[in-house]
Design a protein around this motif. Sequence first.
Motif, PDB file in Angstrom:
ATOM      1  N   PRO A  23       0.963  -1.168   0.116  1.00  0.00           N
ATOM      2  CA  PRO A  23       0.048   0.025  -0.029  1.00  0.00           C
ATOM      3  C   PRO A  23       0.992   1.240  -0.020  1.00  0.00           C
ATOM      4  N   GLU A  24       0.498   2.335  -0.303  1.00  0.00           N
ATOM      5  CA  GLU A  24       0.778   3.586  -0.185  1.00  0.00           C
ATOM      6  C   GLU A  24       1.434   4.071   1.039  1.00  0.00           C
ATOM      7  N   GLY A  25       2.045   4.674   1.301  1.00  0.00           N
ATOM      8  CA  GLY A  25       2.385   5.115   2.525  1.00  0.00           C
ATOM      9  C   GLY A  25       3.774   4.537   3.460  1.00  0.00           C
ATOM     10  N   PRO A  26       4.097   4.647   4.378  1.00  0.00           N
ATOM     11  CA  PRO A  26       5.071   4.075   5.071  1.00  0.00           C
ATOM     12  C   PRO A  26       5.271   2.388   4.909  1.00  0.00           C
ATOM     13  N   ARG A  27       6.340   2.189   4.841  1.00  0.00           N
ATOM     14  CA  ARG A  27       6.476   0.528   4.634  1.00  0.00           C
ATOM     15  C   ARG A  27       6.088  -0.307   5.571  1.00  0.00           C
ATOM     16  N   PRO A  28       5.027  -1.248   5.179  1.00  0.00           N
ATOM     17  CA  PRO A  28       4.707  -2.287   6.316  1.00  0.00           C
ATOM     18  C   PRO A  28       5.660  -3.118   7.060  1.00  0.00           C
ATOM     19  N   GLY A  29       5.625  -3.780   7.969  1.00  0.00           N
ATOM     20  CA  GLY A  29       6.484  -4.830   8.470  1.00  0.00           C
ATOM     21  C   GLY A  29       6.316  -6.225   8.075  1.00  0.00           C
ATOM     22  N   PHE A  30       5.219  -6.344   7.216  1.00  0.00           N
ATOM     23  CA  PHE A  30       5.389  -7.904   6.785  1.00  0.00           C
ATOM     24  C   PHE A  30       4.073  -7.895   5.653  1.00  0.00           C
ATOM     25  N   LEU A  31       4.070  -8.857   4.839  1.00  0.00           N
ATOM     26  CA  LEU A  31       3.010  -9.329   4.018  1.00  0.00           C
ATOM     27  C   LEU A  31       2.100 -10.171   4.632  1.00  0.00           C
ATOM     28  N   LEU A  32       0.763 -10.040   4.962  1.00  0.00           N
ATOM     29  CA  LEU A  32      -0.274 -10.833   5.304  1.00  0.00           C
ATOM     30  C   LEU A  32      -1.056 -11.436   4.044  1.00  0.00           C
ATOM     31  N   ASN A  33      -1.123 -12.906   3.837  1.00  0.00           N
ATOM     32  CA  ASN A  33      -1.797 -13.472   2.635  1.00  0.00           C
ATOM     33  C   ASN A  33      -2.779 -14.313   3.419  1.00  0.00           C
ATOM     34  N   VAL A  34      -4.060 -14.195   3.545  1.00  0.00           N
ATOM     35  CA  VAL A  34      -5.129 -14.986   3.790  1.00  0.00           C
ATOM     36  C   VAL A  34      -5.824 -15.367   2.533  1.00  0.00           C
ATOM     37  N   THR A  35      -5.794 -16.845   2.230  1.00  0.00           N
ATOM     38  CA  THR A  35      -6.661 -17.549   1.190  1.00  0.00           C
ATOM     39  C   THR A  35      -7.337 -18.743   1.545  1.00  0.00           C
ATOM     40  N   ASN A  36      -8.061 -19.123   0.631  1.00  0.00           N
ATOM     41  CA  ASN A  36      -8.938 -20.333   0.564  1.00  0.00           C
ATOM     42  C   ASN A  36      -8.824 -21.274  -0.448  1.00  0.00           C
ATOM     43  N   ASP A  37      -7.699 -22.116  -0.653  1.00  0.00           N
ATOM     44  CA  ASP A  37      -7.450 -22.869  -1.653  1.00  0.00           C
ATOM     45  C   ASP A  37      -8.181 -24.264  -1.542  1.00  0.00           C
ATOM     46  N   ALA A  38      -9.183 -24.309  -0.702  1.00  0.00           N
ATOM     47  CA  ALA A  38     -10.012 -25.529  -0.425  1.00  0.00           C
ATOM     48  C   ALA A  38     -10.638 -25.771  -1.771  1.00  0.00           C
ATOM     49  N   TRP A  39     -10.905 -24.881  -2.751  1.00  0.00           N
ATOM     50  CA  TRP A  39     -11.824 -25.086  -3.766  1.00  0.00           C
ATOM     51  C   TRP A  39     -10.976 -25.904  -4.764  1.00  0.00           C
ATOM     52  N   PHE A  40      -9.741 -26.134  -4.683  1.00  0.00           N
ATOM     53  CA  PHE A  40      -8.964 -26.929  -5.377  1.00  0.00           C
ATOM     54  C   PHE A  40      -8.224 -28.089  -5.110  1.00  0.00           C
ATOM     55  N   GLY A  41      -8.635 -28.613  -3.772  1.00  0.00           N
ATOM     56  CA  GLY A  41      -8.425 -29.878  -2.918  1.00  0.00           C
ATOM     57  C   GLY A  41      -6.860 -29.983  -2.919  1.00  0.00           C
ATOM     58  N   LEU A  42      -6.517 -31.365  -3.156  1.00  0.00           N
ATOM     59  CA  LEU A  42      -5.028 -31.665  -3.020  1.00  0.00           C
ATOM     60  C   LEU A  42      -4.572 -31.714  -4.197  1.00  0.00           C
ATOM     61  N   THR A  43      -4.451 -30.495  -4.983  1.00  0.00           N
ATOM     62  CA  THR A  43      -3.787 -30.614  -6.227  1.00  0.00           C
ATOM     63  C   THR A  43      -2.594 -29.754  -6.130  1.00  0.00           C
ATOM     64  N   PRO A  44      -2.044 -29.572  -7.487  1.00  0.00           N
ATOM     65  CA  PRO A  44      -0.750 -28.825  -7.648  1.00  0.00           C
ATOM     66  C   PRO A  44      -1.193 -27.452  -7.256  1.00  0.00           C
ATOM     67  N   GLY A  45      -2.238 -26.920  -7.438  1.00  0.00           N
ATOM     68  CA  GLY A  45      -2.623 -25.553  -7.252  1.00  0.00           C
ATOM     69  C   GLY A  45      -2.292 -24.724  -5.942  1.00  0.00           C
ATOM     70  N   PRO A  46      -2.633 -25.355  -5.026  1.00  0.00           N
ATOM     71  CA  PRO A  46      -1.995 -24.598  -3.722  1.00  0.00           C
ATOM     72  C   PRO A  46      -0.551 -24.527  -3.600  1.00  0.00           C
ATOM     73  N   TYR A  47       0.004 -25.469  -4.116  1.00  0.00           N
ATOM     74  CA  TYR A  47       1.548 -25.273  -3.918  1.00  0.00           C
ATOM     75  C   TYR A  47       2.035 -24.100  -4.960  1.00  0.00           C
ATOM     76  N   GLN A  48       1.311 -23.882  -6.083  1.00  0.00           N
ATOM     77  CA  GLN A  48       1.660 -22.844  -7.015  1.00  0.00           C
ATOM     78  C   GLN A  48       1.452 -21.627  -6.467  1.00  0.00           C
ATOM     79  N   HIS A  49       0.370 -21.713  -5.791  1.00  0.00           N
ATOM     80  CA  HIS A  49       0.113 -20.384  -5.267  1.00  0.00           C
ATOM     81  C   HIS A  49       0.965 -19.915  -4.029  1.00  0.00           C
ATOM     82  N   PHE A  50       1.372 -20.839  -3.275  1.00  0.00           N
ATOM     83  CA  PHE A  50       2.369 -20.577  -2.235  1.00  0.00           C
ATOM     84  C   PHE A  50       3.665 -20.026  -2.587  1.00  0.00           C
ATOM     85  N   LEU A  51       4.060 -20.855  -3.817  1.00  0.00           N
ATOM     86  CA  LEU A  51       5.446 -20.456  -4.424  1.00  0.00           C
ATOM     87  C   LEU A  51       5.294 -18.979  -4.866  1.00  0.00           C
ATOM     88  N   GLN A  52       4.135 -18.689  -5.527  1.00  0.00           N
ATOM     89  CA  GLN A  52       4.215 -17.247  -5.996  1.00  0.00           C
ATOM     90  C   GLN A  52       4.107 -16.128  -4.770  1.00  0.00           C
TER      91      GLN A  52
END
Length: 515
Positions: A395-424
């Motif tokens: 975001p604009e303004g002072p630099r934050p202390g960390f990135l916070l990523n909340v997600t719901n990859d349950a849509w894709f089950g135990l497939t490669p999708g969540p692994y690819q998302h985490f890598l990115q």
Amino acid sequence: MGAGAASALSTAPFGLWPVLFLTFPLLVLLLDGRPGKGWRAAWGAACDGWWFGFGYFLASLWWIGSAFLVEADVFGWLLPFAVVALPAGLAIFTGFGLALARLLWSNGPTRIFALATGLVAGEWLRGHVLTGFPWNSFGYALAENLALSQTAAFVGLWGLTLIAVPIFASPALLLDPAPPSRRALWPAAAAAVLLCLYGAGMLRLRQEIGNVADVHLRIMQPALPQDRKFAYGERHRILDDYLALSGQPSTAYPRGLDDVTLLIWPESAFPFIYDLEPWAPARIAAALPDNVTLVTGAARSGRPPSGQTSSIFNSIRVIDGDGVVRQSVDKVHLVPFGEYLPFQETLEALGLEQLTRQRGGFAAGTHHVPLDLPGAPSAAPLICYEAIFPHSVIPEGPRPGFLLNVTNDAWFGLTPGPYQHFLQARLRAIEEGLPLVRAANTGISAVVDPLGRIVAALNLGEKGNLDAGLPRGLDTPPPAGRYGATPFAGLYFTTLLLAVLGRRATRTPENTLKS
């Protein structure tokens, strides 16, 4: 198409990135053998590129079809269209890239820079056109190796892709009609560059990263199946399960939540609107100690932004120990067909729905806003796939202390999708020089330091809590975080110049007729 499909082995969770040393040279050979000249040759190259891209995206994104099986009675009929149509559309950008490369093509070794110039232009467009979808860009192949991924701190994802393409394509030059020593020169140089990047990355990884004092994280990963997650009738039971799991003692936190500063839940944690259920704040207040702040993904209702009609937002909410919402930030970059429909009213009138089945779709936030967290540094909020867009996470303004990523990859089950998302998401931490805290419904939840090292993680499909400290960010942002896409732009101009100069150097009357 087969070469493109084989290239998908370079993506997570396989990470077999050396396969590109076999498949990218085939692209060089295809362009070498493409007959005709000018736009006619470019059209043929575009067709070659489309088939390569179609194979690559079909083999690396097939898992998206899993989302259509969550409510198979409603969306199952769309599965074959989604699994085929998305790769077909994305492959257009690969086709464009090869067409541009063919227009810059030469008979000399610098044609691998023409390939890089064209392909990366297509990849950049794929990441920006129609809201963008830069998933599995070719540069992520190098990101599979932590030492090599450090290059992204200097040139970002697009620069990493620009470096990757000529390196992987270089073995094709071994077949050039030249003395063996000259044929081997460029592949040897590519290998040397790769080794230098690896060595530099290993040196960078020697840094020690400490933790922010007195910040204790607990990430709750409920592993709740998607078909239950949105079940309004189970709302009381779901919240009780969340609170019971969150409060469990552990080796790190023997007093359970009494030892926690920030309790973090994943995207869309509640199957209800928190503000419309008065029992929910009371139950949370009874379970949370006063010292704990709950940070959770949750839908909220509010006034539609200017030009929008929906009043429902996909948000992150900061809730104190009294159950009171202290701050809400809204998702800015919504998922097409998942959270909204292009031409929403028209397509809904035809009976179509987005996967979330939210009538009218979600409203988009107008801009990224930092999260102010009691007892902890501020955070840059990234809801779901907002984490896949380089240079768009702070975001604009002072630099934050960390990135916070909340997600719901349950849509894709135990497939490669969540692994690819985490890598990115992990690569964003490296680009910005900030730690990543990630809460995912079914995984992969993790704490990652600003060099991309995984401090702690919960596996895909695992239920439990992740307890960890908060790593410090780098004192000074790396070039990719400080200057955005500027280093990539300079690198791209250099690559384009090498391709153009190489074409001019080999453009004789004889090879002009052959081009």
